[in-house]
Enzyme design. Structure first.
Site, PDB file in Angstrom:
ATOM      1  N   ARG A  61       8.052  89.394 -56.346  1.00 32.20           N
ATOM      2  CA  ARG A  61       8.217  89.131 -57.787  1.00 32.20           C
ATOM      3  C   ARG A  61       7.427  87.900 -58.192  1.00 32.20           C
ATOM      4  NH1 ARG A  61      14.413  86.879 -58.065  1.00 32.20           N
ATOM      5  NH2 ARG A  61      14.619  86.346 -55.891  1.00 32.20           N
TER       6      ARG A  61
ATOM      7  N   ASP B 104      10.220  83.774 -43.615  1.00 28.47           N
ATOM      8  CA  ASP B 104       9.474  83.994 -44.863  1.00 28.47           C
ATOM      9  C   ASP B 104       9.809  82.938 -45.916  1.00 28.47           C
ATOM     10  OD1 ASP B 104      11.906  85.704 -44.532  1.00 28.47           O
ATOM     11  OD2 ASP B 104      11.678  85.951 -46.672  1.00 28.47           O
ATOM     12  N   ASN B 105      10.825  82.118 -45.652  1.00 23.00           N
ATOM     13  CA  ASN B 105      11.135  81.022 -46.567  1.00 23.00           C
ATOM     14  C   ASN B 105      10.863  79.670 -45.912  1.00 23.00           C
ATOM     15  OD1 ASN B 105      11.973  82.850 -48.468  1.00 23.00           O
ATOM     16  ND2 ASN B 105      14.150  82.598 -48.070  1.00 23.00           N
TER      17      ASN B 105
ATOM     18  N   ASP C 102      13.280  94.915 -58.188  1.00 20.42           N
ATOM     19  CA  ASP C 102      12.781  95.087 -59.560  1.00 20.42           C
ATOM     20  C   ASP C 102      11.709  94.086 -60.007  1.00 20.42           C
ATOM     21  OD1 ASP C 102      14.299  92.825 -59.730  1.00 20.42           O
ATOM     22  OD2 ASP C 102      15.855  93.679 -61.026  1.00 20.42           O
TER      23      ASP C 102
ATOM     24  N   ASP D 163      11.650  78.582 -52.116  1.00 20.40           N
ATOM     25  CA  ASP D 163      12.382  79.830 -52.379  1.00 20.40           C
ATOM     26  C   ASP D 163      13.887  79.608 -52.462  1.00 20.40           C
ATOM     27  OD1 ASP D 163       9.983  81.071 -52.420  1.00 20.40           O
ATOM     28  OD2 ASP D 163      10.483  82.615 -50.958  1.00 20.40           O
TER      29      ASP D 163
ATOM     30  N   GLY E  88       6.460  90.017 -48.405  1.00 23.71           N
ATOM     31  CA  GLY E  88       5.430  89.655 -49.403  1.00 23.71           C
ATOM     32  C   GLY E  88       6.027  89.189 -50.717  1.00 23.71           C
TER      33      GLY E  88
ATOM     34  N   ARG F  72       3.632  80.792 -45.615  1.00 20.96           N
ATOM     35  CA  ARG F  72       4.904  80.655 -44.893  1.00 20.96           C
ATOM     36  C   ARG F  72       4.701  81.012 -43.428  1.00 20.96           C
ATOM     37  NH1 ARG F  72       8.076  82.607 -49.441  1.00 20.96           N
ATOM     38  NH2 ARG F  72       6.649  82.279 -51.163  1.00 20.96           N
TER      39      ARG F  72
ATOM     40  N   ARG G  19       5.743  77.881 -60.925  1.00 21.28           N
ATOM     41  CA  ARG G  19       5.936  76.988 -59.761  1.00 21.28           C
ATOM     42  C   ARG G  19       4.576  76.511 -59.242  1.00 21.28           C
ATOM     43  NH1 ARG G  19       9.720  80.126 -55.396  1.00 21.28           N
ATOM     44  NH2 ARG G  19       7.901  81.391 -54.966  1.00 21.28           N
TER      45      ARG G  19
HETATM   46  P1  AMP Z   1      14.106  85.574 -50.606  1.00 18.93           P
HETATM   47  O1  AMP Z   1      14.924  85.546 -49.353  1.00 18.93           O
HETATM   48  O2  AMP Z   1      14.880  85.532 -51.884  1.00 18.93           O
HETATM   49  O3  AMP Z   1      13.059  84.502 -50.603  1.00 18.93           O
HETATM   50  O4  AMP Z   1      13.350  87.008 -50.676  1.00 18.93           O
HETATM   51  C1  AMP Z   1      13.069  87.849 -49.588  1.00 18.93           C
HETATM   52  C2  AMP Z   1      12.101  88.913 -50.001  1.00 18.93           C
HETATM   53  O5  AMP Z   1      12.639  89.743 -51.025  1.00 18.93           O
HETATM   54  C3  AMP Z   1      10.771  88.423 -50.536  1.00 18.93           C
HETATM   55  O6  AMP Z   1       9.778  89.328 -50.120  1.00 18.93           O
HETATM   56  C4  AMP Z   1      10.966  88.490 -52.041  1.00 18.93           C
HETATM   57  O7  AMP Z   1       9.750  88.596 -52.745  1.00 18.93           O
HETATM   58  C5  AMP Z   1      11.784  89.757 -52.167  1.00 18.93           C
HETATM   59  N1  AMP Z   1      12.595  89.800 -53.389  1.00 18.93           N
HETATM   60  C6  AMP Z   1      13.744  89.129 -53.651  1.00 18.93           C
HETATM   61  N2  AMP Z   1      14.219  89.444 -54.867  1.00 18.93           N
HETATM   62  C7  AMP Z   1      13.353  90.339 -55.403  1.00 18.93           C
HETATM   63  C8  AMP Z   1      13.289  91.041 -56.648  1.00 18.93           C
HETATM   64  N3  AMP Z   1      14.228  90.920 -57.585  1.00 18.93           N
HETATM   65  N4  AMP Z   1      12.235  91.870 -56.837  1.00 18.93           N
HETATM   66  C9  AMP Z   1      11.287  92.030 -55.894  1.00 18.93           C
HETATM   67  N5  AMP Z   1      11.304  91.410 -54.709  1.00 18.93           N
HETATM   68  C10 AMP Z   1      12.315  90.568 -54.455  1.00 18.93           C
HETATM   69 MG    MG Z   2      11.428  84.166 -50.001  1.00 21.45          MG
END
Ligand code: AMP
Ligand code: MG
Length: 597
Positions: free
Chosen positions: A121, A315-316, A169, A325, A118, A228, A221
């Site tokens: 952030r 998810d991306n 975070d 992403d 989900g 996704r 954005r």
């Molecule tokens: P990503 O591969 O960077 O697109 O992220 C994978 C998952 O991790 C997604 O659910 C993002 O929302 C979550 N995520 C990545 N970085 C953070 C962060 N600093 N705080 C909260 N969720 C994060």
């Molecule tokens: Mg992502």
């Protein structure tokens, strides 16, 4: 029009919300917005952006402002407060706009199912109409753009904790925010489908712990949709069959129907290949195939421009085929099929040569998520369309459903391969100034005779991958230019290799009726390379976002990559340094970075 006055809607809210926390509760008890939890049903949870101690507006993309029809706003406090999320601290403002939310999704990460993820952030704010319908001189933009939805959904990345933050975070650091802001708008400018970036806000008093403590930022954005493949993965995880059908209906009606034209990519495909499919397609088959074709097109463009996203988990992976992403992305400096920009991707799953397969692997997981829907024929879909799916009926049909779903996924695989190859060869032909008329019915013919030898040659010569195409515009001087830039090229064998390919190319040119000047609008003069981004990030960090001269220069060059007349008269020394090729100095070339952002 000013952003505050543009009418705002939020069609995603028509899908079901998390049951446990209502919009009213989320708005009145803000902590609920920021408490990680499992969301057992629904497509999203209501979330307010987290309050920050200080917001410092940095910049907006001129192209984004133009495309959204936002005028006279940049210096306006109201605009700056909306794009940073600060406006949501004002209860009166919140009453006048749609309730913000974070989307629920799951995902397959590096081949493993990761469960609920989900928007950890991200807060989605609202959608506004796409006002401008592209004024690019190139038909390709008009064509692909008119296929898309006429609305944009605006969201904030780095706006704080959400129910989906898990152990993290909710923050985004300035470094990764600048990277995402620049690459989104750059890819859009070179005609690669992508999510966009409107604005950048610095948060000087907000720190995040990464490799070291880093100051944070927010990227505003926008995209036609943020759904996704992983959104479907979550419904499968929950066993929510009704939810999958509702989500599919939403996508078919809201996203894949534009001006009464349904499934535009599929329609175009079937025009070229009318006999490709020998059974009647349901709406859900068509939706699945449309998603497959859009992703095939984007993947072909990434490969042609040497763009790598680094983390291509489900998810991306956008249902619209948008690049999204951005983490450890990179534009390849020199051609190397084994290159991956992600230093943590040891198996190179998302490296250059594995990218097309990785994306189809994701699309196969989507086929499985949709198995019941693409497994039923139209009669069965009709019988199950009213209210709840009928379990009794389904189990009776099980064998047929599995058989049909398997067939649809197989067809999808063949369509993906064909469409990928066709778009890939066409995109290379654009870069080479060659007419599409020269491409055979089976585009793999030209792939094998011209593109494979081209890439073999570039792999050997190791000149700058993208700038090779700009040099090719002057075919008479190209060997001299390559010699000048490449010591290795004193090797006679290598020179022969280049000449052999040039002879193949000249063979094509002799049959060509396209003006080769045309290739200029497909071959960017400037690329935001890893080391340039690093330089701008370091400078912006060091000056606490007070001196934006380098960032603004990078915007001009990245967002107008074909047109150096728009790069401005300032910082000419920086400009010429940034035009330096990836092969000048090894330490600047083929950079990698980690996922931490
Ligand atoms: P990503 O591969 O960077 O697109 O992220 C994978 C998952 O991790 C997604 O659910 C993002 O929302 C979550 N995520 C990545 N970085 C953070 C962060 N600093 N705080 C909260 N969720 C994060
Ligand atoms: Mg992502």
């Amino acid at each position: 029009m000013k952003l505050i006055n543009i009418p705002k809607t939020s069609s995603f809210l028509h899908l079901e919300a998390e049951l446990k926390v209502t919009a009213e509760q989320a708005l009145n008890h803000e902590a609920l917005s920021h408490t990680p939890r499992m969301i057992e049903s629904g497509a999203y949870a209501y979330v307010l952006p987290e309050k920050r101690d200080q917001y410092q507006y940095l910049t907006s993309s001129p192209n984004a402002l133009r495309d959204l029809g936002i005028e006279g706003d940049e210096t306006d406090e109201t605009y700056q407060k909306i794009v940073s999320g600060e406006a949501y601290q004002d209860k009166e403002f919140v009453k006048k706009v749609p309730v913000p939310y974070s989307q629920a999704y799951a995902g397959w990460q590096f081949g493993q199912f990761a469960g609920q993820l989900g928007d950890g952030r991200v807060t989605n704010l609202f959608e506004i109409p796409k006002l401008r319908n592209v004024d690019f001189k190139n038909e390709r933009f008009i064509k692909s753009d008119s296929y898309n939805r006429k609305k944009y959904e605006i969201q904030l990345k780095g706006s704080g904790m959400t129910p989906f933050s898990r152990f993290a975070d909710g923050k985004a650091v300035l470094r990764s925010s600048i990277r995402e802001y620049i690459i989104s708008e750059h890819l859009n400018a070179i005609g690669i489908p992508t999510t966009r970036a409107l604005a950048l806000t610095y948060l000087p008093k907000t720190l995040a712990r990464r490799h070291m403590a880093e100051k944070c930022a927010i990227v505003t954005r926008f995209a036609e949709s943020w759904i996704r493949l992983g959104t479907f993965d979550l419904y499968r995880l929950r066993g929510d069959r009704k939810g999958i059908r509702q989500l599919s209906d939403y996508i078919i009606n809201e996203l894949f129907t534009v001006d009464d034209l349904q499934f535009p990519y599929l329609t175009e495909f079937l025009k070229i290949k009318p006999n490709f499919i020998d059974f009647s397609l349901s709406q859900y088959d068509k939706m699945y195939l449309e998603i497959v074709l859009r992703n095939a097109t984007s993947t072909a463009k990434w490969q042609t421009y040497g763009f790598l996203n680094g983390v291509l988990n489900t998810d991306n992976t956008s249902i619209l085929g948008l690049s999204m992403d951005y983490g450890p992305f990179q534009i390849m400096d020199k051609f190397d099929p084994d290159y991956s920009p992600n230093s943590e991707d040891h198996s190179k799953r998302y490296g250059y040569k594995n990218t097309p397969t990785a994306i189809f692997w994701n699309l196969t997981r989507l086929g499985e998520d949709l198995a019941e829907l693409i497994g039923m024929n139209e009669e069965q879909l009709e019988l199950t369309s009213k209210g709840q799916m009928n379990d009794g009926m389904i189990s009776e049909w099980e064998e047929d459903i599995i058989k049909r779903a398997t067939k649809v996924i197989e067809v999808a695989g063949e369509m993906y391969t064909f469409s990928f190859t066709k778009k890939y060869v066409e995109a290379f032909f654009d870069r080479l100034g060659l007419s599409h008329e020269l491409i055979s019915e089976d585009p793999d013919v030209e792939n094998k005779s011209l593109i494979v030898p081209l890439l073999d040659m570039l792999k050997r010569v190791q000149c700058d991958y993208n700038l090779f195409f700009t040099k090719l515009e002057n075919i008479d001087t190209i060997t001299k230019e390559l010699k000048f830039n490449n010591e290795l090229f004193e090797d006679e064998e290598l020179e022969k290799f280049v000449n052999d390919w040039l002879n193949i190319y000249k063979g094509y040119l002799s049959k060509n009726d396209r003006d080769t000047k045309d290739m200029k609008s497909y071959n960017p003069l400037f690329l935001p390379r890893g080391w340039i981004l690093d330089e701008v990030i370091e400078h912006t960090q060091k000056t606490e976002g007070q001196d934006l001269s380098l960032l603004k220069k990078l915007e001009k060059m990245s967002f107008n990559p074909y047109d150096d007349s728009k790069w401005g008269d300032e910082l000419k020394d920086v400009e010429s340094r940034w035009l330096r090729q990836g092969d000048v100095d090894e330490q600047y070339s083929m950079m990698t970075c980690s996922c931490s952002s």
